[in-house]
Design an enzyme around this catalytic site. Sequence first.
Site, PDB file in Angstrom:
ATOM      1  N   GLY A  77      99.208  76.366 144.644  1.00 43.98           N
ATOM      2  CA  GLY A  77     100.521  76.976 144.403  1.00 43.98           C
ATOM      3  C   GLY A  77     100.985  76.954 142.951  1.00 43.98           C
TER       4      GLY A  77
ATOM      5  N   ASP B 251     109.527  69.508 147.376  1.00 44.90           N
ATOM      6  CA  ASP B 251     110.276  69.660 148.626  1.00 44.90           C
ATOM      7  C   ASP B 251     110.678  68.255 149.100  1.00 44.90           C
ATOM      8  OD1 ASP B 251     111.212  71.207 150.829  1.00 44.90           O
ATOM      9  OD2 ASP B 251     109.381  70.843 151.938  1.00 44.90           O
TER      10      ASP B 251
END
Length: 180
Positions: A44, A103
């Site tokens: 990512g 996150d």
Amino acid sequence: MLDNDIARILITEEELRRRTRELGQQISRDYQGKDLHLICVLKGGVTFLVDLMREICIPHSIDFMATSSYGDATETSGVVRILKDLDIPIAGRNVLIVDDIIDSGLTIAYLRRILLERQPASLRICTLLNKKERRVVDVPLDYIGFDIPNEFVVGYGMDFRELYRNLRFVGVLKPELYRS
Ligand code: IMP
Ligand code: MG
């Protein structure tokens, strides 16, 4: 069209470019005269790394690391596994981890712990996106591109089931696509 799966655009291509440029300039100033080594978390973080490194105007090297991801889910399992370790030793280097999104913080907290054991001269974290509300462990973030709300995002390197990484913007995926 992958774009049809996007509920709305959260961060435009132009906003990404502008903020990445600012971060690159700030990092260049902060690490002036230092031996900078960027570590990108695959997969990512790749798009962000490639754009960020071209906004950094001081000499630096790069390396990659891969950890286990969520698989098909959109939430972390809390179990982190190293799938690919670094090629280059980091002892004595000024290491900056470049990640796409923090996150729960579990992945980066784990990564930070194992990299600190290898005794870099310094270790900082640069993340494009920060989902503060979701944090379950405290991790110091040194450079943050954008604070974002608690929504699942894709694009600019970030995926859902390995798709959408090629989108030029960061978008919110239509919830019906993963709540099934
Ligand atoms: P954490 O361990 O919960 O902080 O999750 C870390 C990794 O999960 C991030 O580096 C991403 O690769 C992935 N991730 C977390 N949130 C999202 C999201 O909204 N979209 C895509 N990937 C995400
Ligand atoms: Mg990641």
